[in-house]
Design an enzyme around this catalytic site. Structure first.
Site, PDB file in Angstrom:
ATOM      1  N   GLU A 218     -33.215 -13.002  -6.749  1.00 25.84           N
ATOM      2  CA  GLU A 218     -34.597 -13.274  -6.360  1.00 25.84           C
ATOM      3  C   GLU A 218     -34.670 -14.698  -5.843  1.00 25.84           C
ATOM      4  OE1 GLU A 218     -37.716 -11.241  -9.113  1.00 25.84           O
ATOM      5  OE2 GLU A 218     -36.230 -12.206 -10.376  1.00 25.84           O
ATOM      6  N   HIS A 242     -32.722  -2.499 -14.532  1.00 23.49           N
ATOM      7  CA  HIS A 242     -32.322  -2.297 -13.129  1.00 23.49           C
ATOM      8  C   HIS A 242     -30.806  -2.302 -12.940  1.00 23.49           C
ATOM      9  CE1 HIS A 242     -36.479  -2.899 -12.537  1.00 23.49           C
ATOM     10  NE2 HIS A 242     -36.472  -4.199 -12.397  1.00 23.49           N
TER      11      HIS A 242
END
Ligand SMILES: NC(=O)c1ccc[n+]([C@@H]2O[C@H](COP(=O)([O-])OP(=O)(O)OC[C@H]3O[C@@H](n4cnc5c(N)ncnc54)[C@H](OP(=O)(O)O)[C@@H]3O)[C@@H](O)[C@H]2O)c1
Length: 487
Positions: A218, A242
Site C-alpha cells: 500500500e 488476504h
C-alpha cells in the site's frame, strides 16, 4: 433461489464507511446492469436517526461519488427499495422494531434475508445474539444468511470463541466470512488459469518453480486508522486474511467439483500442510519494519513497536510444494500500491548462453497482478536481433481491461450476488479462519515479545526496511520490486 423468492439485505452499520463506499455502490451497480435479483430490498440499521428518505438522499451522494456509471433513472428505481431503521445493536428492543419493519416490508412472504455485519468486530456477536433471541435466524420463511466482515478475531482463541458463539445461532452453512480479495476477477482467474488450461499445471510444482512471492503493498500510510492499526499491525491486518487467501488459491490442488465444499476442502489442505514454526524459526523466517513517522500518526503510541511492514517465509510440506518457499510480504507507505503474485520458475539447468550477462533468474517468471490493474505477465528471454546470442527480457501480457471491454465488477459485486444465491465458494469456512490464525499467531507472538530488538525503520516510499532485501539475498533470491507491472 426460487423464482418467487425476494431478497432483503439488512446492513448493520448503515451510516458507516464500508456501506457508503463499497456495499451500496456495489448493489447499485448490480441493479444498473440488471444483475441484482428482482425484488431485492436494502434495509439499513445504525444509531444515527434518519428517515428512509434521508438515508436514500445521503446514499445517492456517496454512490454517485463511488461509481463510474451513475445514472439518475436507475438510481430512482434502485432507491425505491432502500429503507432505514434507526437502532442500537446493544438494545434488544431495537431489534423488535427492526423485525417489525422487515415484516412490513416483506409482508411476511417468503424471502431470502442477508444480515450484513458492516460494523466494528465487537458488535458481530451482539448482532447475532439479538437476531437469534428473536428467532430471526429461523429459515421457515426463507434462507437466513449472515455476512461477517474482516477482521474475524484477533488470534486463534478469539476466532474460535467467535465461531462457537456464531454457531450457537447460525449453522455454518448460513455464515459467510467475507474477504473481498476473493471477489476480484484476477483472483478467481487463478483458478481458471490453473484448472481450465493444461499448459500451466504440469509446471506448477517443485520441479519447475523456485519460489513464490505474494505482495500486498500500500502506498498510503495509516492515516486516520492509527488507533485501530496500532493494536493490530500488518500481520493481523493483511496476512491472516488476504495474503493467506492468495496463497491458498495459488497452492491448492484441483477440486473434484467446483462447489463450495470441494474448493474449501482443497484450500484447507494447503493450510494443513504449512510447516509449523517454533519461536527461533519464526525469527529466521520473518522480517518486520515500521515506516518513519509512523509514531507521530494520530492514535499511535510514541513508543510503538507495531509493524507496518512484514515479510514471512512459509513452507508447504506436500508432494507438490516441498522445498518451494512462499514469501508473503505486505506494508504501508511502500513505493506503490500493488497486489501481485510472482511465480518464479527455476533457472535453466544449463547456461548455454553463458557469455551473455543478461541471463538471470529475472526471466521465467509469471506475474499475476490483482491490483491496481488486473492481469498477467509472463517474463522470458528473447534473442535480440542481430549478431551473437544477446538476450533480453521480454514479456507476454494479458490485461483484463484491454481484453474485456467495459467495466470490471468491483470485488463486492460478485460476492454479494453469491451470498444472495447461497454460493459460499469464495467465503472462508470456520476451520479455514482458525487454521489461518494458527499459522499467523506464532509470528504475532514472537514479534510482540519484549525480547526482540527495536523494530527496524524504513523510509516511506520504499519497499520496507533494507534488512528485507538483505534477508532475501541471504537466501539467494531477490524481491520482485517492479510496480505496478500492468497499468
Ligand atoms: N471501510 C472499509 O473499507 C472496510 C473494508 C474491509 C472491512 N471493513 C470492516 O467493516 C466493518 C465496518 O467498517 P467501517 O469502516 O464501515 O466502520 P465505520 O465507518 O466506523 O462504521 C461503523 C458503523 O457501525 C455503526 N454502529 C456503531 N455502533 C453501533 C451501535 N451500537 N448500534 C448500531 N450501529 C452502530 C455506525 O453507525 P452509528 O454511529 O450511526 O450507530 C456505523 O454505521 C469493520 O469491521 C471493518 O473492519 C471495512
Amino acid at each position: 433461489m426460487t423464482e418467487n423468492t425476494s431478497s432483503t439485505i439488512v446492513i448493520f452499520g448503515a451510516s458507516g464507511d464500508l456501506t457508503s463506499r463499497k456495499l451500496v455502490p456495489a448493489l447499485y451497480n448490480l441493479h444498473r446492469t440488471g444483475e441484482l435479483p428482482a425484488h431485492t430490498r436494502i434495509v439499513g440499521f445504525s444509531r444515527t436517526p434518519m428517515s428512509d428518505e434521508a438515508w436514500r438522499h445521503s446514499l445517492r451522494e456517496t454512490t454517485a461519488n463511488h461509481t463510474d456509471d451513475f445514472d439518475e433513472p436507475s438510481w430512482i428505481t434502485f432507491a425505491n427499495n432502500i429503507f432505514y431503521q434507526p437502532g442500537d445493536i446493544q438494545k434488544r428492543s431495537d431489534f423488535d422494531s427492526l423485525q417489525h419493519k422487515l415484516d412490513t416490508i416483506e409482508q411476511k412472504r417468503l424471502a431470502t434475508r442477508v444480515y450484513y455485519l458492516a460494523t466494528a468486530p465487537q458488535f458481530y456477536w451482539p448482532v447475532a445474539s439479538n437476531l437469534g433471541s428473536l428467532g430471526m435466524n429461523d429459515e421457515s420463511h426463507g434462507p437466513r444468511r449472515i455476512v461477517v466482515e474482516k477482521p474475524f478475531g484477533t488470534d486463534l482463541s478469539s476466532a474460535q470463541i467467535l465461531n462457537s458463539k456464531l454457531h450457537s445461532v447460525f449453522d455454518e452453512s448460513q455464515i459467510y466470512r467475507i474477504d473481498h480479495y476473493l471477489g476480484k476477477e484476477s483472483v478467481q482467474n487463478i483458478l481458471a488459469l490453473r484448472f481450465a488450461n493444461t499448459i500451466f499445471e504440469p509446471v506448477w510444482n517443485r520441479r519447475y518453480i523456485d519460489h513464490v512471492q505474494i505482495t500486498v503493498a500500500e502506498k498510503v500510510s495509516v492515516g486516520r486508522r492509527g488507533d485501530y492499526y496500532d493494536k493490530s499491525g500488518v500481520l493481523r491486518d493483511m496476512f491472516q486474511n488476504h495474503l493467506l487467501q492468495l496463497l491458498m488459491v495459488t497452492a491448492m490442488e484441483a477440486p473434484v467439483l467446483f462447489n463450495a465444499e470441494a474448493v474449501r476442502n482443497e484450500k484447507v489442505k494447503v493450510l494443513d500442510a504449512i510447516r509449523p514454526l517454533d519461536n527461533d524459526r519464526v525469527q529466521a523466517a520473518s522480517v518486520r519494519g515500521q515506516y518513519d513517522g509512523y509514531r507521530k500518526e494520530p492514535g499511535v503510541s510514541p513508543a510503538s513497536q507495531t509493524p507496518t511492514f512484514g515479510a514471512i517465509r512459509l513452507e508447504i510440506d506436500s508432494w507438490r510444494w516441498q522445498g518451494v518457499p512462499f514469501y508473503l510480504r505486505s506494508g504501508k507507505a511502500m513505493s506503490c500500491r500493488t497486489t501481485q503474485i510472482v511465480i518464479a520458475f527455476r533457472e535453466p539447468p544449463l547456461k548455454l548462453f553463458g557469455g551473455s550477462e543478461s541471463i538471470t533468474r529475472e526471466a521465467n517468471r509469471l506475474v499475476i497482478q490483482i491490483q491496481p490493474a488486473e492481469g498477467i505477465q509472463l517474463h522470458f528471454h528473447t534473442k535480440v536481433p542481430g549478431e551473437g546470442m544477446r538476450l533480453r527480457l521480454t514479456d507476454l501480457e494479458f490485461s483484463y481491461s484491454r481484453e474485456f471491454s467495459g467495466r470490471l465488477p468491483e470485488a463486492y459485486e460478485p460476492l454479494l450476488l453469491d451470498v444472495m444465491t447461497g454460493d459460499a465458494s469464495l467465503f472462508a469456512r470456520s476451520d479455514e479462519v482458525e487454521k489461518s490464525w494458527e499459522i499467523i499467531d506464532p509470528f504475532v507472538n514472537v514479534w510482540e515479545s519484549l525480547e526482540l530488538p527495536p523494530i527496524p525503520e524504513y523510509e516511506s516510499g520504499f519497499w520496507g526496511p533494507p534488512v528485507s532485501a538483505e534477508w532475501m539475498e541471504a537466501q539467494g533470491r531477490t524481491w520482485f520490486d517492479q510496480c505496478p507491472v500492468l497499468t
